[in-house]
Design an enzyme around this catalytic site. Structure first.
Site, PDB file in Angstrom:
ATOM      1  N   ILE A 124      -2.027   4.095  18.421  1.00 32.52           N
ATOM      2  CA  ILE A 124      -1.504   5.461  18.304  1.00 32.52           C
ATOM      3  C   ILE A 124      -1.712   6.187  19.633  1.00 32.52           C
ATOM      4  O   ILE A 124      -2.839   6.256  20.143  1.00 32.52           O
ATOM      5  CB  ILE A 124      -2.230   6.221  17.166  1.00 32.52           C
TER       6      ILE A 124
ATOM      7  N   HIS B  96      -8.189  -1.146   6.893  1.00 36.20           N
ATOM      8  CA  HIS B  96      -8.338  -2.458   7.529  1.00 36.20           C
ATOM      9  C   HIS B  96      -8.899  -3.444   6.497  1.00 36.20           C
ATOM     10  O   HIS B  96      -9.825  -3.105   5.762  1.00 36.20           O
ATOM     11  CB  HIS B  96      -9.288  -2.351   8.730  1.00 36.20           C
TER      12      HIS B  96
ATOM     13  N   ASN C 165       0.843  -1.216   0.000  1.00 35.72           N
ATOM     14  CA  ASN C 165       0.000   0.000   0.000  1.00 35.72           C
ATOM     15  C   ASN C 165       0.866   1.250   0.000  1.00 35.72           C
ATOM     16  O   ASN C 165       0.553   2.218  -0.702  1.00 35.72           O
ATOM     17  CB  ASN C 165      -0.938  -0.001   1.213  1.00 35.72           C
TER      18      ASN C 165
ATOM     19  N   ASP D 298      -8.966  -0.165  15.385  1.00 38.19           N
ATOM     20  CA  ASP D 298      -9.949  -0.367  14.304  1.00 38.19           C
ATOM     21  C   ASP D 298     -11.321   0.198  14.650  1.00 38.19           C
ATOM     22  O   ASP D 298     -12.348  -0.427  14.412  1.00 38.19           O
ATOM     23  CB  ASP D 298     -10.080  -1.877  13.985  1.00 38.19           C
TER      24      ASP D 298
ATOM     25  N   LEU E 224       0.856  -1.714  13.349  1.00 39.72           N
ATOM     26  CA  LEU E 224       0.060  -2.468  14.326  1.00 39.72           C
ATOM     27  C   LEU E 224       0.013  -1.858  15.725  1.00 39.72           C
ATOM     28  O   LEU E 224      -0.778  -2.302  16.550  1.00 39.72           O
ATOM     29  CB  LEU E 224       0.597  -3.909  14.435  1.00 39.72           C
TER      30      LEU E 224
HETATM   31  C1  GRF Z   1      -3.139  -4.319   4.506  1.00 33.01           C
HETATM   32  O1  GRF Z   1      -3.902  -5.449   4.201  1.00 33.01           O
HETATM   33  C2  GRF Z   1      -3.901  -3.394   5.392  1.00 33.01           C
HETATM   34  O2  GRF Z   1      -5.280  -3.540   5.315  1.00 33.01           O
HETATM   35  C3  GRF Z   1      -3.467  -3.798   6.764  1.00 33.01           C
HETATM   36  O3  GRF Z   1      -2.142  -4.207   6.630  1.00 33.01           O
HETATM   37  C4  GRF Z   1      -1.914  -4.687   5.313  1.00 33.01           C
HETATM   38  C5  GRF Z   1      -0.665  -4.046   4.810  1.00 33.01           C
HETATM   39  O4  GRF Z   1      -0.237  -4.632   3.606  1.00 33.01           O
HETATM   40  N1  GRF Z   1      -3.674  -2.713   7.698  1.00 33.01           N
HETATM   41  P1  GRF Z   1       1.003  -4.019   2.829  1.00 33.01           P
HETATM   42  O5  GRF Z   1       2.177  -4.015   3.776  1.00 33.01           O
HETATM   43  O6  GRF Z   1       0.609  -2.624   2.428  1.00 33.01           O
HETATM   44  O7  GRF Z   1       1.217  -4.905   1.648  1.00 33.01           O
END
Ligand code: GRF
Length: 189
Positions: free
Chosen positions: A87, A103, A14, A144, A84
């Site tokens: 915050i 999420h 991401n 979350d 994870l």
């Molecule tokens: C994603 O699936 C997101 O929803 C979760 O952590 C994952 C991160 O994936 N919070 P990446 O490291 O961006 O591939």
């Protein structure tokens, strides 16, 4: 130019999409990667993109939120992407309504502590759910939990495995997270 910090401790797919999205935007850019894992894939991505990495340590994070460091980089907005740790309040106050998370499920279902990675998809398949999806939300003091910005659904087939569901979810995340970030940044003064 709005300056984004991405907090991530995983593979960073991401993060890569967000970096790519804003690379040529002229409107915002990713200025800093914040991680608690030196060996994470996202650190490699930061290095190949020449983006500075701030490696953080838990107790100092809880005490200070690394607010001074974020201010030094003039960060306007914080994007969590596979981060994870909770915050801390000091950071939530400094960046009120300026921290968002993604999420890999339809919150409030399948969220909370320990609900990350494959555990989420396994729980969804064990419960014989017919659909899943992604949730983009503001961050608050609970895991979350904050106000939901966007949810996008996908269907679950009879042959679905945690791996195939993870792929579907990642594709949705990559498609929707960067434009949502852009939209929110445009509303900030
Ligand atoms: C994603 O699936 C997101 O929803 C979760 O952590 C994952 C991160 O994936 N919070 P990446 O490291 O961006 O591939």
């Amino acid at each position: 130019m709005k300056k984004i910090a991405i907090f991530a401790s995983g593979a960073g797919s991401n993060a890569q999409k967000i970096i790519d999205h804003f690379r040529t935007s002229g409107f915002a850019s990713v200025q800093l990667i914040v991680t608690n894992k030196a060996g994470a894939g996202v650190v490699q991505i930061a290095m190949s993109e020449s983006i500075p990495v701030l490696q953080i340590e838990r107790n100092r994070f809880i005490d200070t939120g690394y607010v001074a460091e974020l201010k030094k980089f003039e960060i306007d907005f914080i994007v969590l992407a596979g981060f994870l740790w909770m915050i801390p309040r000091v950071l939530l106050q400094e960046y009120a309504h300026k921290i968002i998370n993604i999420h890999p499920a339809l919150l409030p279902l399948y969220g909370g502590k320990g609900m990350y990675g494959e555990a989420v998809h396994t729980a969804i398949l064990n419960a014989k759910e017919k659909e899943s999806g992604i949730t983009i939300h503001y961050v608050d003091e609970k895991y979350d939990h904050g106000e939901i910005i966007l949810q996008v659904k996908c269907s679950i087939s009879d042959q679905e495995t945690p791996g195939t569901l993870a792929q579907k979810i990642h594709a949705l995340e990559h498609e929707h997270y960067p434009p949502v970030i852009e939209q929110i940044l445009k509303t900030l003064s």
